[in-house]
Design a protein around this motif. Structure first.
Motif, PDB file in Angstrom:
ATOM      1  N   UNK A 109     -11.937 -16.929   6.868  1.00 26.83           N
ATOM      2  CA  UNK A 109     -12.980 -16.990   8.036  1.00 26.83           C
ATOM      3  C   UNK A 109     -12.383 -17.916   8.958  1.00 26.83           C
ATOM      4  N   UNK A 110     -12.589 -17.390  10.447  1.00 31.61           N
ATOM      5  CA  UNK A 110     -11.954 -18.252  11.513  1.00 31.61           C
ATOM      6  C   UNK A 110     -12.856 -19.726  11.449  1.00 31.61           C
ATOM      7  N   UNK A 111     -11.987 -20.674  11.844  1.00 29.78           N
ATOM      8  CA  UNK A 111     -12.309 -21.955  11.654  1.00 29.78           C
ATOM      9  C   UNK A 111     -13.780 -22.320  12.382  1.00 29.78           C
ATOM     10  N   UNK A 112     -13.854 -21.667  13.647  1.00 30.86           N
ATOM     11  CA  UNK A 112     -15.066 -22.038  14.437  1.00 30.86           C
ATOM     12  C   UNK A 112     -16.350 -21.606  13.634  1.00 30.86           C
ATOM     13  N   UNK A 113     -15.916 -20.708  12.759  1.00 25.98           N
ATOM     14  CA  UNK A 113     -17.510 -20.003  12.077  1.00 25.98           C
ATOM     15  C   UNK A 113     -17.744 -20.719  10.910  1.00 25.98           C
ATOM     16  N   UNK A 114     -16.691 -21.641  10.218  1.00 21.81           N
ATOM     17  CA  UNK A 114     -16.872 -22.192   8.921  1.00 21.81           C
ATOM     18  C   UNK A 114     -18.115 -22.795   8.742  1.00 21.81           C
ATOM     19  N   UNK A 115     -18.578 -23.810   9.677  1.00 25.64           N
ATOM     20  CA  UNK A 115     -19.595 -24.779   9.348  1.00 25.64           C
ATOM     21  C   UNK A 115     -20.832 -23.815   9.489  1.00 25.64           C
ATOM     22  N   UNK A 116     -20.985 -22.863  10.280  1.00 25.44           N
ATOM     23  CA  UNK A 116     -22.158 -22.130  10.473  1.00 25.44           C
ATOM     24  C   UNK A 116     -22.468 -21.038   9.346  1.00 25.44           C
ATOM     25  N   UNK A 117     -21.360 -20.334   8.874  1.00 21.34           N
ATOM     26  CA  UNK A 117     -21.500 -19.156   8.082  1.00 21.34           C
ATOM     27  C   UNK A 117     -20.671 -19.449   6.661  1.00 21.34           C
ATOM     28  N   UNK A 118     -19.760 -20.493   6.740  1.00 18.72           N
ATOM     29  CA  UNK A 118     -19.017 -20.689   5.450  1.00 18.72           C
ATOM     30  C   UNK A 118     -19.510 -21.897   4.745  1.00 18.72           C
ATOM     31  N   UNK A 119     -18.849 -22.958   4.827  1.00 21.78           N
ATOM     32  CA  UNK A 119     -19.075 -24.263   3.901  1.00 21.78           C
ATOM     33  C   UNK A 119     -19.034 -25.331   4.981  1.00 21.78           C
ATOM     34  N   UNK A 120     -20.387 -26.277   4.808  1.00 19.72           N
ATOM     35  CA  UNK A 120     -20.727 -27.368   5.491  1.00 19.72           C
ATOM     36  C   UNK A 120     -19.715 -28.553   4.863  1.00 19.72           C
ATOM     37  N   UNK A 121     -19.233 -28.187   3.640  1.00 19.35           N
ATOM     38  CA  UNK A 121     -18.357 -29.427   3.367  1.00 19.35           C
ATOM     39  C   UNK A 121     -19.190 -30.594   2.697  1.00 19.35           C
ATOM     40  N   UNK A 122     -20.496 -30.709   2.575  1.00 15.86           N
ATOM     41  CA  UNK A 122     -21.231 -31.842   2.062  1.00 15.86           C
ATOM     42  C   UNK A 122     -21.789 -31.342   0.660  1.00 15.86           C
ATOM     43  N   UNK A 123     -21.473 -32.196  -0.332  1.00  9.40           N
ATOM     44  CA  UNK A 123     -22.266 -31.810  -1.575  1.00  9.40           C
ATOM     45  C   UNK A 123     -23.652 -31.763  -1.646  1.00  9.40           C
ATOM     46  N   UNK A 124     -24.145 -30.913  -2.251  1.00  6.01           N
ATOM     47  CA  UNK A 124     -25.589 -30.150  -2.258  1.00  6.01           C
ATOM     48  C   UNK A 124     -26.246 -29.500  -1.168  1.00  6.01           C
ATOM     49  N   UNK A 125     -25.485 -29.833  -0.037  1.00  9.28           N
ATOM     50  CA  UNK A 125     -25.827 -28.930   1.311  1.00  9.28           C
ATOM     51  C   UNK A 125     -24.593 -28.267   1.777  1.00  9.28           C
ATOM     52  N   UNK A 126     -23.786 -27.453   0.691  1.00 13.41           N
ATOM     53  CA  UNK A 126     -22.741 -27.176   1.166  1.00 13.41           C
ATOM     54  C   UNK A 126     -22.654 -25.747   1.934  1.00 13.41           C
ATOM     55  N   UNK A 127     -24.066 -24.892   1.598  1.00 10.64           N
ATOM     56  CA  UNK A 127     -24.154 -23.674   2.307  1.00 10.64           C
ATOM     57  C   UNK A 127     -24.145 -23.914   3.751  1.00 10.64           C
ATOM     58  N   UNK A 128     -23.470 -22.865   4.311  1.00 11.76           N
ATOM     59  CA  UNK A 128     -23.350 -22.639   5.924  1.00 11.76           C
ATOM     60  C   UNK A 128     -24.680 -22.857   6.550  1.00 11.76           C
TER      61      UNK A 128
END
Length: 760
Positions: free
Chosen positions: A392-411
């Motif tokens: 996934x393009x880096x600019x899309x990751x937080x919105x569509x991929x992975x937020x990076x935060x445990x328990x609220x990982x979903x984009x």
């Protein structure tokens, strides 16, 4: 309100006071968060990197799984290091070697004790005093600049596919070329540097670092602060006082002699015709067990990565299914199936509350909500995969991929979809509840509390939108724990307590008065400790001493209501003797008894084990945390969701007889598996890590050197036994639900207009 006026005013007062504390000290989190320097410069004025580079590094870290691959400030996964503690120790040892060679012409390890001590004193003075100036500039010394460069070069190699560190990546359960872009790897090192800087640098005019001297790092004098010790002792005193007052209140204030109501000749709920929306709940039950089975199998897969970091019994699977991804799926699947179980129970109750009938289009709403849940599950899982695979393009990751935060990982997009689904559930619930509330006559207090808990569940998940991709880490942690602690451990707890009280009173097993009084009192107790107790997750996340004080004192009170759960378990268990037809509800009741046991052990004992600040100082980020997490998340909310599932199944299929062999296997397999998982693996590892953390430092307790010892390896292998037993139990309960759903549905009884008529 009438006879419950004191209880209502107590609850309202508790909510006002505790949310005021949470809000006021939340503003302190914003004000006192560790500064992110506008730029970091070398002694010659050369700009090494800027604030934007640090935040770019934060987004790079999020895209590789964030807290699912190692941890930051102690929050996250446990196989790879805590990057803040690991970076800090590597940079400190690099500085000492540079200084030793410059001043004495030999390595630091070769120096005598007094010479080493003199260098350590220089090290401490430089690192603890290296603050950002008024212009927002952090100026590094020549030695620290070189130490930073050496440490950054190591991390750039570690997150690439450099052959020299391949075995270390395997031990850390990292896939090869974790972050393919060299530019983003460099930004990642800048973010890691900043988190370690905050952990080493003292706040202005204070003798503690921005993270309250965490992690334990003897090289620069990071040890528990005096405030840490004081508030740890205070929390124990508060716990003892709370237990004492609870016992006195329990002895003198509750009504010991109120007789139980006479049980009905037949199960009242079985006499009420199922509505179309209730008949549509079978697919929710199927989704619960499908996600449950997926979660426990992918959990076993994740656990295996702790012994074969890139392989599954010799097969290299980490390229496409790395540890960070399967751990994400494991946690997210748990949240999805547990939430689905709760939502299904609520949707089953709504028509009962509404006099046994559906509002218009209720069935359509139930169906839309189900498919929305499926879409969010599939979409978020796919997004997790594409982000961690770096497709996934880096600019899309937080919105569509992975937020990076445990328990609220979903984009974030899928998080919005989940929230819309929760709001739809709230609307569907209120369509059934509000007409009953507005109907004149009857005792509406229990229903009002149930409505309030439904509203809180529907609305408070929105706290997860108060931070963004580039929000300061301390601020993000504040809002993240609103979701993880306050939403899940607070309002879901009140909903579960009230829903069970409503069901038991509707069945005529307890009086409405007893159910209402117990639910209101329990809600006050849960909220008193639970709301400001959110801060016990934030002792070392860039917050100040008052946050630690509030978190330690009030979170100790969270344990207090758990003291009497043995009595609650007994009360639930003896309900099966109240009427012959209660035998049909034996197994849901057994699951509710298990909830009380694990609430006491998992949330109470194991929760308080890591709760006092001085305890958490040494064990944050160690395997003592998953001991609490497994025992409390599955032991409490998992068993609750499965109990609700079995209860709803029993009424969706009125002639169903639970299979004794399947249910015994399920109940004892799940409980025994959880016990084995904890006591043969997670807890022993956590205790050994605790000793290493106290004696050497957190960096060592999470290091490759420590974690790859034969004893630790054997203890991780030992978890297999518990996992297998647990999986057998999970398969048994899933089979029972699926077979129950597939059974022939008998002819429905004639519709009755209300539960009141059914019971009469």
């Amino acid at each position: 309100m009438g006879q419950y006026k004191k209880l209502w005013f107590t609850l309202i007062g508790v909510l006002i006071v505790t949310f005021s504390l949470l809000g006021y000290y939340g503003t302190e989190v914003y004000r006192q968060a560790p500064p992110i320097p506008a730029q970091v410069s070398a002694p010659d004025g050369r700009v090494l990197f800027t604030k934007e580079g640090i935040l770019d590094g934060q987004t790079a870290w999020q895209s590789v799984g964030g807290m699912q691959l190692g941890s930051i400030w102690g929050h996250g996964a446990y196989q790879a290091p805590d990057w803040s503690a690991d970076w800090l120790h590597r940079e400190l040892t690099a500085w000492l070697d540079i200084a030793a060679r410059q001043e004495h012409g030999q390595a630091y390890a070769a120096l005598d004790g007094p010479t080493q001590a003199a260098l350590r004193e220089q090290l401490r003075a430089e690192y603890r005093g290296n603050r950002v100036d008024e212009a927002g500039v952090l100026k590094l010394s020549a030695r620290r600049t070189e130490a930073y460069a050496q440490t950054a070069a190591y991390y750039s190699q570690l997150f690439s596919d450099a052959p020299a560190l391949q075995q270390r990546r395997q031990h850390y359960a990292m896939k090869e070329d974790t972050l393919p872009s060299a530019e983003r790897r460099q930004q990642l090192t800048q973010f890691f540097f900043w988190t370690a800087w905050a952990a080493a640098t003292e706040r202005p005019d204070q003798k503690v670092t921005y993270t309250n001297n965490w992690p334990h790092e003897p090289l620069i004098g990071n040890v528990p602060s005096s405030e840490n010790i004081v508030w740890s002792i205070a929390s124990i005193v508060v716990l003892l006082a709370g237990v004492g007052f609870l016992v006195w209140g329990w002895a003198f204030l509750r009504d010991h002699d109120e007789p139980l109501p006479a049980a009905a000749a037949r199960d009242p709920l079985s006499l009420v015709a199922l509505t179309p929306s209730q008949r549509g709940l079978g697919k929710y039950l199927f989704l619960v067990v499908a996600l449950f089975i997926f979660q426990i199998f992918v959990g076993a897969f994740t656990a295996h990565y702790t012994v074969e970091g890139q392989h599954f019994y010799g097969i290299d699977v980490s390229r496409w299914l790395p540890y960070a991804l399967v751990r994400t799926w494991h946690i997210q699947a748990a949240l999805f199936w547990i939430a689905t179980g709760f939502l299904g129970a609520g949707l089953f109750l709504a028509p009962l509350i509404n006099g046994g009938k559906d509002p218009k289009y209720q069935k359509l709403g139930v169906d839309i909500l189900f498919w929305a849940l499926v879409a969010v599950v599939v979409g978020s899982f796919a997004g997790n995969f594409l982000a961690i695979a770096q497709i996934m393009p880096p600019q899309w990751s937080f919105w569509l991929g992975h937020q990076g935060y445990e328990y609220v990982d979903l984009g974030r997009l899928w998080q919005i979809g989940k929230y819309v689904g929760i709001l739809l559930w709230l609307v569907l619930m209120l369509r059934g509840v509000v007409p009953a509330l507005l109907k004149p006559g009857g005792d509406k207090n229990l229903l009002a509390l149930l409505t309030a808990s439904v509203g809180a569940i529907g609305l408070f998940y929105g706290a997860g939108f108060f931070y963004g991709e580039r929000t300061h880490l301390s601020v993000m942690e504040y809002w993240r724990w609103w979701v993880v602690h306050l939403w899940v451990e607070g309002f879901f707890e009140v909903f579960a307590t009230t829903a069970l009280a409503f069901i038991f009173s509707t069945l005529g097993l307890v009086s409405v008065r007893m159910a209402t009084a117990a639910s209101l009192a329990s809600a006050s107790l849960f909220m008193l400790g639970g709301i400001p107790g959110t801060f016990h997750h934030l002792y070392f996340s860039g917050t100040t001493t008052p946050v630690m004080a509030v978190g330690a004192g009030f979170s100790a009170l969270e344990v207090v209501p758990l003291i009497v759960l043995g009595h609650e378990a007994w009360e639930n268990w003896r309900l099966k003797e109240r009427a012959p037809w209660m035998e049909n509800l034996r197994w849901p009741l057994m699951f509710f008894v298990a909830v009380a046991f694990w609430n006491m052990l998992g949330a109470g004992v194991f929760g308080f084990m890591i709760n006092p600040p001085v305890a958490l100082y040494y064990v944050q980020g160690l395997n003592t945390t998953p001991v609490h997490a497994h025992a409390a998340l599955f032991g409490v909310y998992g068993f609750l969701a499965l109990g609700f599932t079995l209860l709803v199944l029993r009424y969706l299929r009125p002639q169903l007889v639970f299979s004794a062999p399947l249910m015994k296997t399920a109940f004892w397999g799940l409980n025994a598996g959880l016990v084995l998982m904890i006591f043969t693996s997670l807890l022993p590892i956590g205790i050994l890590q605790f000793h290493a953390s106290v004696s050497e430092g957190l960096w060592y307790a999470r290091s490759e050197e420590f974690m790859q010892q034969p004893l630790l390896q054997n203890l991780r292998w030992a978890r297999t036994f518990g996992d297998v037993v647990f999986m057998v139990g999970a398969i048994a309960v899933a089979l029972q639900v699926v077979l129950g759903l597939l059974g022939r549905s008998p002819a429905l009884p004639q519709p009755m207009r209300s539960l009141g008529e059914a019971r009469s």
